[in-house]
Scaffold this active site. Structure first.
Site, PDB file in Angstrom:
ATOM      1  N   HIS A 161       0.833  -1.194   0.000  1.00 48.75           N
ATOM      2  CA  HIS A 161       0.000   0.000   0.000  1.00 48.75           C
ATOM      3  C   HIS A 161       0.875   1.253   0.000  1.00 48.75           C
ATOM      4  O   HIS A 161       2.078   1.178   0.261  1.00 48.75           O
ATOM      5  CB  HIS A 161      -0.925  -0.022   1.213  1.00 48.75           C
ATOM      6  CG  HIS A 161      -1.878  -1.180   1.173  1.00 48.75           C
ATOM      7  ND1 HIS A 161      -2.386  -1.772   2.297  1.00 48.75           N
ATOM      8  CD2 HIS A 161      -2.403  -1.867   0.130  1.00 48.75           C
ATOM      9  CE1 HIS A 161      -3.196  -2.759   1.951  1.00 48.75           C
ATOM     10  NE2 HIS A 161      -3.204  -2.841   0.651  1.00 48.75           N
ATOM     11  N   GLY A 217      -3.877  -1.308  -7.667  1.00 47.96           N
ATOM     12  CA  GLY A 217      -4.865  -2.007  -6.849  1.00 47.96           C
ATOM     13  C   GLY A 217      -6.281  -1.484  -7.032  1.00 47.96           C
ATOM     14  O   GLY A 217      -7.214  -2.258  -7.298  1.00 47.96           O
ATOM     15  N   ASP A 222      -5.219  -6.041  -7.814  1.00 43.39           N
ATOM     16  CA  ASP A 222      -5.354  -7.089  -6.804  1.00 43.39           C
ATOM     17  C   ASP A 222      -6.152  -8.269  -7.357  1.00 43.39           C
ATOM     18  O   ASP A 222      -5.829  -9.432  -7.106  1.00 43.39           O
ATOM     19  CB  ASP A 222      -6.047  -6.546  -5.547  1.00 43.39           C
ATOM     20  CG  ASP A 222      -5.200  -5.518  -4.813  1.00 43.39           C
ATOM     21  OD1 ASP A 222      -3.970  -5.685  -4.793  1.00 43.39           O
ATOM     22  OD2 ASP A 222      -5.771  -4.566  -4.272  1.00 43.39           O
ATOM     23  N   ASP A 242      -0.930  -1.393   5.018  1.00 38.24           N
ATOM     24  CA  ASP A 242      -0.993  -0.287   5.969  1.00 38.24           C
ATOM     25  C   ASP A 242      -2.279  -0.438   6.778  1.00 38.24           C
ATOM     26  O   ASP A 242      -3.366  -0.189   6.265  1.00 38.24           O
ATOM     27  CB  ASP A 242      -0.986   1.045   5.217  1.00 38.24           C
ATOM     28  CG  ASP A 242      -1.037   2.238   6.164  1.00 38.24           C
ATOM     29  OD1 ASP A 242      -1.049   2.026   7.397  1.00 38.24           O
ATOM     30  OD2 ASP A 242      -1.067   3.378   5.669  1.00 38.24           O
ATOM     31  N   HIS A 249     -10.429   0.651  -1.913  1.00 42.39           N
ATOM     32  CA  HIS A 249     -10.604  -0.619  -2.630  1.00 42.39           C
ATOM     33  C   HIS A 249     -10.446  -1.804  -1.679  1.00 42.39           C
ATOM     34  O   HIS A 249      -9.859  -2.822  -2.020  1.00 42.39           O
ATOM     35  CB  HIS A 249      -9.638  -0.711  -3.813  1.00 42.39           C
ATOM     36  CG  HIS A 249      -8.187  -0.765  -3.434  1.00 42.39           C
ATOM     37  ND1 HIS A 249      -7.554   0.231  -2.743  1.00 42.39           N
ATOM     38  CD2 HIS A 249      -7.241  -1.715  -3.669  1.00 42.39           C
ATOM     39  CE1 HIS A 249      -6.289  -0.099  -2.569  1.00 42.39           C
ATOM     40  NE2 HIS A 249      -6.072  -1.274  -3.112  1.00 42.39           N
ATOM     41  N   ASP A 252     -11.249  -5.261  -2.977  1.00 39.51           N
ATOM     42  CA  ASP A 252     -10.234  -5.890  -3.832  1.00 39.51           C
ATOM     43  C   ASP A 252      -9.131  -6.516  -2.994  1.00 39.51           C
ATOM     44  O   ASP A 252      -8.627  -7.598  -3.320  1.00 39.51           O
ATOM     45  CB  ASP A 252      -9.635  -4.843  -4.782  1.00 39.51           C
ATOM     46  CG  ASP A 252     -10.673  -4.172  -5.639  1.00 39.51           C
ATOM     47  OD1 ASP A 252     -11.068  -4.761  -6.650  1.00 39.51           O
ATOM     48  OD2 ASP A 252     -11.106  -3.061  -5.280  1.00 39.51           O
ATOM     49  N   ARG A 258      -8.590 -13.612   0.255  1.00 41.39           N
ATOM     50  CA  ARG A 258      -9.447 -14.796   0.205  1.00 41.39           C
ATOM     51  C   ARG A 258      -8.939 -15.798  -0.830  1.00 41.39           C
ATOM     52  O   ARG A 258      -9.013 -17.010  -0.628  1.00 41.39           O
ATOM     53  CB  ARG A 258     -10.887 -14.384  -0.084  1.00 41.39           C
ATOM     54  CG  ARG A 258     -11.570 -13.738   1.110  1.00 41.39           C
ATOM     55  CD  ARG A 258     -12.838 -12.997   0.703  1.00 41.39           C
ATOM     56  NE  ARG A 258     -13.903 -13.907   0.295  1.00 41.39           N
ATOM     57  CZ  ARG A 258     -14.765 -14.477   1.140  1.00 41.39           C
ATOM     58  NH1 ARG A 258     -14.670 -14.245   2.433  1.00 41.39           N
ATOM     59  NH2 ARG A 258     -15.724 -15.263   0.694  1.00 41.39           N
TER      60      ARG A 258
END
Length: 290
Positions: A161, A217, A222, A242, A249, A252, A258
């Site tokens: 990030h 991202g 992502d 972060d 997002h 995402d 996941r």
């Protein structure tokens, strides 16, 4: 060393479930390192029922999740004094189990990231951690972990990030030779450009990208990397998150996380600079062994 331990029901309901695959693969290392496993209720019960850690005295039972067991792990990751501080957590996540997104589950990961402690949410990550700790302890490499260190056959995702991009650059600078061993590296847009610039400054051929860039991202990068993970084309992720800012997002980011837990046996994930540095040091030590 003390590790919190929890597994969603899918991962301890059968003899061949993820929890038992990890304990079979890493049990010798857990015993050799005398690691204390502080297991939430049903996870503890499943281990005892299957006699999955026979003879190991470091297994402790915590309350069921509904009675605050996972919340207790969060507090002990933050630290409650010398006798009640955990060094990390193994939390084997079923991404479609509703409890995996309960506040205490989200807080557990967040506090691990903030405290710079390992959050190990896949079988591959948990195996990889035990092997790294074996190496730091001066024990011989475990041949059973050779697949995790076959970097020349693996793709590595490097994601950071905005506030963590300098940390990612510092990490890659420190471990450039090791990370260059991977068959391929992928990153989201801005991070990928920064890493390519760093590699070219270090003498990487100017007509070759050190890392393949996907979209940023927020624009879907992502999700693109999640597809690599799900299709078996990415085996390791270094993800510097972060935890102090809201992300537009967020969905995402969760999608990628996941995806990693969906393929729990094949993808190892490193979630903070401190954890990634310790892994890289161990991997370099292993590579130098005769």
């Amino acid at each position: 060393m003390r590790l919190g331990l929890a597994a969603n029901r899918l991962h301890h309901a059968r003899p061949d479930a993820a929890l038992f695959r990890w304990l079979r693969a890493s049990g010798a290392g857990i015993r050799a390192l005398d690691i204390g496993l502080h297991a939430v209720g049903r996870t503890f019960d499943a281990i005892v029922e299957r006699d999955a850690l026979a003879g190991h005295t470091g297994l402790q039972r915590y309350p069921y999740g509904r009675e605050g067991g996972l919340m207790t792990l969060v507090a002990e990751i933050v630290g409650l004094g010398p006798a009640r501080t955990l060094d990390g957590v193994v939390y084997l996540i079923d991404p479609v189990d509703p409890s995996s997104i309960f506040p205490e589950a989200v807080a557990l990961k967040r506090q691990c990231v903030i405290q710079g402690k390992p959050f190990l949410s896949t079988v591959a990550s948990a195996r990889d951690f035990i092997e790294s700790e074996r190496l730091h302890a001066g024990l011989p490499a475990d041949p059973g972990a050779d697949d995790l260190h076959a970097f020349e056959q693996q793709t590595l995702a490097l994601i950071a990030h905005d506030a963590m991009k300098p940390k990612m650059l510092e990490f890659v600078e420190r471990h450039f030779d090791l990370l260059s061993r991977f068959h391929a590296r992928v990153a989201t847009g801005t991070t990928g450009q920064l890493l390519n610039d760093l590699a070219w400054q270090r003498g990487w051929p100017l007509d070759q990208s050190w890392t393949q860039r996907f979209k940023s991202g927020p624009l879907g990068g992502d999700a693109q990397i999640a597809d690599l993970v799900l299709s078996g084309r990415c085996q390791r992720a270094v993800f510097f998150e972060d935890p102090h800012v809201a992300r537009q997002h967020e969905a995402d980011i969760q999608l990628l996380e996941r995806a990693v837990t969906t393929v729990t046996d094949t993808v190892a994930c490193l979630t903070s600079p401190a954890v990634a540095d310790r892994w890289a040091q161990a991997a370099a030590r292993r590579a130098a062994m005769p």
